[in-house]
Design a protein around this motif. Structure first.
Motif, PDB file in Angstrom:
ATOM      1  N   GLU A  71      18.342 -25.528 -42.615  1.00 23.64           N
ATOM      2  CA  GLU A  71      19.525 -26.293 -42.191  1.00 23.64           C
ATOM      3  C   GLU A  71      19.205 -27.769 -41.925  1.00 23.64           C
ATOM      4  O   GLU A  71      20.094 -28.524 -41.560  1.00 23.64           O
ATOM      5  CB  GLU A  71      20.136 -25.678 -40.931  1.00 23.64           C
ATOM      6  N   PHE A  72      17.943 -28.141 -42.051  1.00 21.95           N
ATOM      7  CA  PHE A  72      17.505 -29.508 -41.726  1.00 21.95           C
ATOM      8  C   PHE A  72      17.925 -29.891 -40.308  1.00 21.95           C
ATOM      9  O   PHE A  72      18.368 -31.005 -40.039  1.00 21.95           O
ATOM     10  CB  PHE A  72      18.007 -30.527 -42.760  1.00 21.95           C
ATOM     11  N   HIS A  73      17.803 -28.914 -39.418  1.00 21.13           N
ATOM     12  CA  HIS A  73      18.129 -29.115 -38.001  1.00 21.13           C
ATOM     13  C   HIS A  73      16.993 -28.455 -37.223  1.00 21.13           C
ATOM     14  O   HIS A  73      16.817 -27.244 -37.294  1.00 21.13           O
ATOM     15  CB  HIS A  73      19.479 -28.479 -37.680  1.00 21.13           C
ATOM     16  N   HIS A  74      16.214 -29.258 -36.531  1.00 18.61           N
ATOM     17  CA  HIS A  74      14.928 -28.795 -36.015  1.00 18.61           C
ATOM     18  C   HIS A  74      14.862 -28.781 -34.491  1.00 18.61           C
ATOM     19  O   HIS A  74      15.077 -29.804 -33.854  1.00 18.61           O
ATOM     20  CB  HIS A  74      13.814 -29.674 -36.593  1.00 18.61           C
ATOM     21  N   PRO A  75      14.521 -27.620 -33.925  1.00 22.34           N
ATOM     22  CA  PRO A  75      14.404 -27.493 -32.469  1.00 22.34           C
ATOM     23  C   PRO A  75      12.984 -27.801 -32.008  1.00 22.34           C
ATOM     24  O   PRO A  75      12.072 -27.965 -32.808  1.00 22.34           O
ATOM     25  CB  PRO A  75      14.693 -26.008 -32.255  1.00 22.34           C
ATOM     26  N   ALA A  76      12.819 -27.810 -30.711  1.00 15.91           N
ATOM     27  CA  ALA A  76      11.470 -27.766 -30.129  1.00 15.91           C
ATOM     28  C   ALA A  76      11.113 -26.284 -30.056  1.00 15.91           C
ATOM     29  O   ALA A  76      11.933 -25.459 -29.633  1.00 15.91           O
ATOM     30  CB  ALA A  76      11.468 -28.380 -28.739  1.00 15.91           C
ATOM     31  N   ILE A  77       9.910 -25.957 -30.498  1.00 17.71           N
ATOM     32  CA  ILE A  77       9.435 -24.572 -30.470  1.00 17.71           C
ATOM     33  C   ILE A  77       8.098 -24.573 -29.748  1.00 17.71           C
ATOM     34  O   ILE A  77       7.145 -25.213 -30.191  1.00 17.71           O
ATOM     35  CB  ILE A  77       9.244 -24.008 -31.890  1.00 17.71           C
ATOM     36  N   LEU A  78       8.037 -23.857 -28.634  1.00 13.96           N
ATOM     37  CA  LEU A  78       6.796 -23.728 -27.885  1.00 13.96           C
ATOM     38  C   LEU A  78       6.295 -22.297 -28.056  1.00 13.96           C
ATOM     39  O   LEU A  78       6.964 -21.342 -27.646  1.00 13.96           O
ATOM     40  CB  LEU A  78       7.021 -24.033 -26.398  1.00 13.96           C
TER      41      LEU A  78
END
Length: 113
Positions: A71-78
């Motif tokens: 989706e070219f929408h990027h979260p923060a992933i920990l």
């Protein structure tokens, strides 16, 4: 009403509107396991997912990354041992857009895959 996970994200520009307080309350009903968090004045959606070990957490984080890239929408992933924390917000507007709720709902759906 179409469930959030079935909706399509829209291209988001810097002048796109953030969700209103009323919209926030309505959208949160569809993703009750997520929590709105304000960080440095930016409202974000966050959820912690727990797993039995690092390998399962890693596999889930990879699914989230693949979804985000599609989706070219990027979260923060920990990624931690047995835990993945995912945080969605729209960088372009410095807050929450409907897209973030759609992506949170889709992230939840990854648990069933």
């Amino acid at each position: 009403m179409t469930h959030l996970a079935q909706q399509q994200c829209e291209a988001c520009r810097a002048d796109a509107p953030k969700v209103s307080d009323t919209e926030l309350a309505e959208l949160m009903k569809q993703i009750p396991d997520w929590t709105p968090q304000a960080r440095d004045g930016v409202l974000q959606l966050e959820r912690e997912f727990t797993f039995k070990n690092f390998k399962l957490a890693w596999a889930f984080a990879d699914k989230v990354a693949t979804l985000a890239e599609s989706e070219f929408h990027h979260p923060a992933i920990l990624l931690e041992w047995g835990k993945v924390t995912v945080t969605w917000w729209t960088h372009a507007i410095g807050g929450l857009h409907r897209n973030d709720f759609i992506m949170a709902a889709r992230t939840d759906r990854l648990l069933d895959e």
